[in-house]
Design a protein around this motif. Sequence first.
Motif, PDB file in Angstrom:
ATOM      1  N   HIS A 237       0.804  -1.224   0.000  1.00 50.99           N
ATOM      2  CA  HIS A 237       0.000   0.000   0.000  1.00 50.99           C
ATOM      3  C   HIS A 237       0.837   1.273   0.000  1.00 50.99           C
ATOM      4  O   HIS A 237       0.286   2.369  -0.044  1.00 50.99           O
ATOM      5  CB  HIS A 237      -0.938   0.001   1.212  1.00 50.99           C
TER       6      HIS A 237
ATOM      7  N   GLN B 108       2.647   4.115  -1.563  1.00 53.53           N
ATOM      8  CA  GLN B 108       2.471   4.703  -2.888  1.00 53.53           C
ATOM      9  C   GLN B 108       3.598   5.697  -3.153  1.00 53.53           C
ATOM     10  O   GLN B 108       3.618   6.798  -2.606  1.00 53.53           O
ATOM     11  CB  GLN B 108       1.103   5.409  -2.982  1.00 53.53           C
TER      12      GLN B 108
ATOM     13  N   TYR C 104      -3.503  13.055   6.383  1.00 51.88           N
ATOM     14  CA  TYR C 104      -3.625  12.015   5.373  1.00 51.88           C
ATOM     15  C   TYR C 104      -4.937  11.248   5.536  1.00 51.88           C
ATOM     16  O   TYR C 104      -5.633  10.971   4.570  1.00 51.88           O
ATOM     17  CB  TYR C 104      -2.437  11.035   5.471  1.00 51.88           C
TER      18      TYR C 104
ATOM     19  N   ARG D 209      -8.276   3.910   5.447  1.00 49.66           N
ATOM     20  CA  ARG D 209      -8.527   4.052   4.015  1.00 49.66           C
ATOM     21  C   ARG D 209      -9.966   4.491   3.768  1.00 49.66           C
ATOM     22  O   ARG D 209     -10.214   5.680   3.541  1.00 49.66           O
ATOM     23  CB  ARG D 209      -8.202   2.742   3.305  1.00 49.66           C
TER      24      ARG D 209
ATOM     25  N   ASP E 294     -10.919   2.331  -3.354  1.00 46.80           N
ATOM     26  CA  ASP E 294      -9.541   2.005  -2.992  1.00 46.80           C
ATOM     27  C   ASP E 294      -8.572   2.700  -3.944  1.00 46.80           C
ATOM     28  O   ASP E 294      -8.914   3.004  -5.091  1.00 46.80           O
ATOM     29  CB  ASP E 294      -9.322   0.490  -3.054  1.00 46.80           C
ATOM     30  N   ASP E 295      -7.343   2.885  -3.472  1.00 47.22           N
ATOM     31  CA  ASP E 295      -6.302   3.558  -4.274  1.00 47.22           C
ATOM     32  C   ASP E 295      -6.201   2.962  -5.677  1.00 47.22           C
ATOM     33  O   ASP E 295      -6.110   3.676  -6.677  1.00 47.22           O
ATOM     34  CB  ASP E 295      -4.926   3.410  -3.605  1.00 47.22           C
TER      35      ASP E 295
ATOM     36  N   LEU F  99      -8.559   4.348  -8.331  1.00 43.88           N
ATOM     37  CA  LEU F  99      -8.800   5.796  -8.390  1.00 43.88           C
ATOM     38  C   LEU F  99      -8.536   6.398  -9.765  1.00 43.88           C
ATOM     39  O   LEU F  99      -9.243   7.297 -10.183  1.00 43.88           O
ATOM     40  CB  LEU F  99      -7.891   6.509  -7.379  1.00 43.88           C
TER      41      LEU F  99
ATOM     42  N   PHE G 251      -2.856   4.034 -11.694  1.00 41.60           N
ATOM     43  CA  PHE G 251      -2.913   2.752 -11.002  1.00 41.60           C
ATOM     44  C   PHE G 251      -3.427   1.678 -11.945  1.00 41.60           C
ATOM     45  O   PHE G 251      -2.891   1.501 -13.036  1.00 41.60           O
ATOM     46  CB  PHE G 251      -3.758   2.898  -9.725  1.00 41.60           C
TER      47      PHE G 251
ATOM     48  N   MET H 166      -4.729  11.731 -10.480  1.00 40.46           N
ATOM     49  CA  MET H 166      -3.482  11.864  -9.710  1.00 40.46           C
ATOM     50  C   MET H 166      -2.680  13.085 -10.155  1.00 40.46           C
ATOM     51  O   MET H 166      -1.988  13.702  -9.349  1.00 40.46           O
ATOM     52  CB  MET H 166      -2.630  10.597  -9.821  1.00 40.46           C
TER      53      MET H 166
ATOM     54  N   TYR I  54      -4.196  15.864  -8.412  1.00 38.28           N
ATOM     55  CA  TYR I  54      -3.887  15.728  -6.984  1.00 38.28           C
ATOM     56  C   TYR I  54      -2.476  16.194  -6.686  1.00 38.28           C
ATOM     57  O   TYR I  54      -2.240  16.978  -5.763  1.00 38.28           O
ATOM     58  CB  TYR I  54      -4.075  14.263  -6.591  1.00 38.28           C
TER      59      TYR I  54
ATOM     60  N   VAL J  90      -4.182   9.344  -0.807  1.00 38.11           N
ATOM     61  CA  VAL J  90      -3.635   8.125  -1.401  1.00 38.11           C
ATOM     62  C   VAL J  90      -2.501   7.619  -0.503  1.00 38.11           C
ATOM     63  O   VAL J  90      -1.756   8.402   0.067  1.00 38.11           O
ATOM     64  CB  VAL J  90      -3.120   8.437  -2.820  1.00 38.11           C
ATOM     65  N   GLY J  91      -2.402   6.336  -0.369  1.00 39.51           N
ATOM     66  CA  GLY J  91      -1.267   5.759   0.347  1.00 39.51           C
ATOM     67  C   GLY J  91      -1.438   5.610   1.842  1.00 39.51           C
ATOM     68  O   GLY J  91      -0.479   5.314   2.549  1.00 39.51           O
TER      69      GLY J  91
END
Lengths: 247, 485
Positions: free
Chosen positions: B138, B140, B153, B177, B288-289, B292, B297, B309, B312, B323-324
């Motif tokens: 997980h 990232q 976070y 998460r 989930d990441d 996304l 990903f 991303m 982001y 994320v992460g």
Amino acid sequence: MLLLSAAADLYWLGRYLSRSQQLVALLLDSLQKASLDDLGIPLSLTGSWQSYYQQHMILAEEGLAEFFVSTANPASLSNCLQAMRSDAQATRGCISHALWLTMNSLYLEWQSRLAKPRLFADNLALYAWLQPELDKVQQLLDDDLANEANQFIRMGQLLEEIDYGLRQHAVADLVAPVVPALRCDVASLLKEVNSLRPEQWSRVQQTTEQLQQAVNNLPEAKATAATSAVQQVVQQFTHRLADVFAA
Amino acid sequence: MACRNMAAQANDYGYYPNPHHYDEMVSGNTTRAHYQEVMDWLNRTPLENMIRSRQQAEACFRQEGITFTVYGDSAGTERLIPFDIIPRIIPNSEWQLLARGCEQRVHALNAFLHDIYHEQKIIKAGVVPAEFILGNEHYQGVMQGLSLHNRVYSHIAGVDLIRHSDGTYYVLEDNLRTPSGVSYMLENRNMTERLFPNLVANHKILPVNHYPDLLKQSLIESSPKENPNIVILTPGRFNSAYFEHAFLARSMGVPLVGGSDLVVCDDRVFMKTVTGLQPVDVIYRRLDDAFLDPQAFRSDSVLGVAGLMKAYRAGNVVLANAVGTGVADDKSVYPFVPDMIRFYLSEEPILQNVPTWQCRKPADLSHVLAHLPELVVKETQGSGGYGMLIGPAATEAELDDFRARLQAKPHAYIAQPTLALSTCPTFVAAGIAPRHIDLRPFVLSGKTVRLVPGGLTRVALKAGSLVVNSSQGGGTKDTWVLAED
């Protein structure tokens, strides 16, 4: 802020609501009259003769009543109500809580009644129960006209009524003064569509104006070619709408 | 079997919790003071009334569509989460300790996440081995060096707590998460107030209905913008927690969007509305990441937003949770959380971890294999109660199967002693009976940390079962934190 995807679901919610309302009224009328001609009208209007004869040997009131409950018939009330409920579920963040509750309760009760063994009288009772329940949904919509979400439900209902009116007009055996009602529905639809931003909806607006012209030119007496031409404009309208929803 | 005659000194139909477990309502033959009113109520309430109330609750939940999608359920896609009508009660002083402990823990975890995606001081100090972080599924890399507003976070965290037989609360796991369940916490309270207004009125219960306001405030504070546009990103109505996504969106008055409702232009996120593209500043994402952003990903994801991303990393949109965050709620990192509290906050942990053996360590693996029938073994990447072994309840075949799995991939498992989760009176088929419970408070991190009192109490409905997860048949209870002891 109403999402385009939510607007699409709401539009289809409106179409399925209207379809359910029309169908249950038609079935109650046809089954109460019970002549063979009357029994055939729901099949003609929904284009489901072939599907009916795949499941039933003869045209009879028992078979017809069961056919429009059965989930094996794509045009049945069960499938309409399920689609309506799915659209409501997808948009439960946009519609009022009361509307969601009413539609969900209607659907759950329908499912519960469907699960019980039914004869002809039970199916008739099912239709008789459904009609006022759909009226309750309609009442909630009529009481909340300002809701942006309801605008798209109304558009769906109007289009379904127009489509239904044209199908009635196309069925030779039906004697019904539908053209004035059609013109009224199209005028209402145009009003709804014209309230949207032209930057995004101009093609839909143009097609609605074309639809109005076509319906205004529709003769009162049945004329297959003219009706067919209007139905094509309706198709174009649904395509233009789908284009905006999918943007 | 009546609800009357509940006192332990009465007839055979009384309430008899296992004396080796901590029971929330009784201690030996004595009713705990904060449960006396409920005990009296249970004693005087006819069984048929309780049955009727439960049926009423089920009918209401069904009408409201408060349902849960169970993975792999062939019977249908929607089920009710069983709601137990008897509340779980927490005295105020206990809650104060739990709240402080959860705040401390989440504070440390957010500091940890900032650190590992920046200077990695905790790794350099030798507190947490590098491979636990950098080799973690997980972790990232795209987050390395990215500065987040307020250094938060995990804006929404769920801390799973259990109470052991000694009466002490322990943290079972952290959820950083996409923790779920808060909508049930709120709906359970509504239902209890509806069913038993007098019982509620006789207790001074701290409210929870302001949670959506606190959540919205935390999300607003997550953005450097003045009045950010907030959306909730859902995988859609076939997701098991869809009801919650829709509920929170409606409660906060923000749009509920799917991936296809959003578009990224010039590294900015917009949503497609009937009035054109509208900017989006904060996304409370329930994806989930991995799903996304198909450009960053999993390329086969149809649930996410292409280019998200980029937006982001450009700082043009906030993702809550970031994320992460999964690296910090991973079961292999869990044993280090008390060390994180000491390292980042220079404090001793207020809440303790459950003792944990990390099977990646040979000595721990030996111990686990030798004592497997006594232990609970979990996948480090697992959730929802899936993929775990409860040793005392396992068959020989299941134990053998797990031994093989442990030996094949020891790094994928941790083990903990079988804790005697506390029990709580629960209305089951046979009447009132003790059932094991846990507690999930929800911790919101914006400019400040906020919690609503209590959280979601989950209950294992089968006698003797320790599995409380709703995806495996568990239920929930209304959780009352009293205004005073």
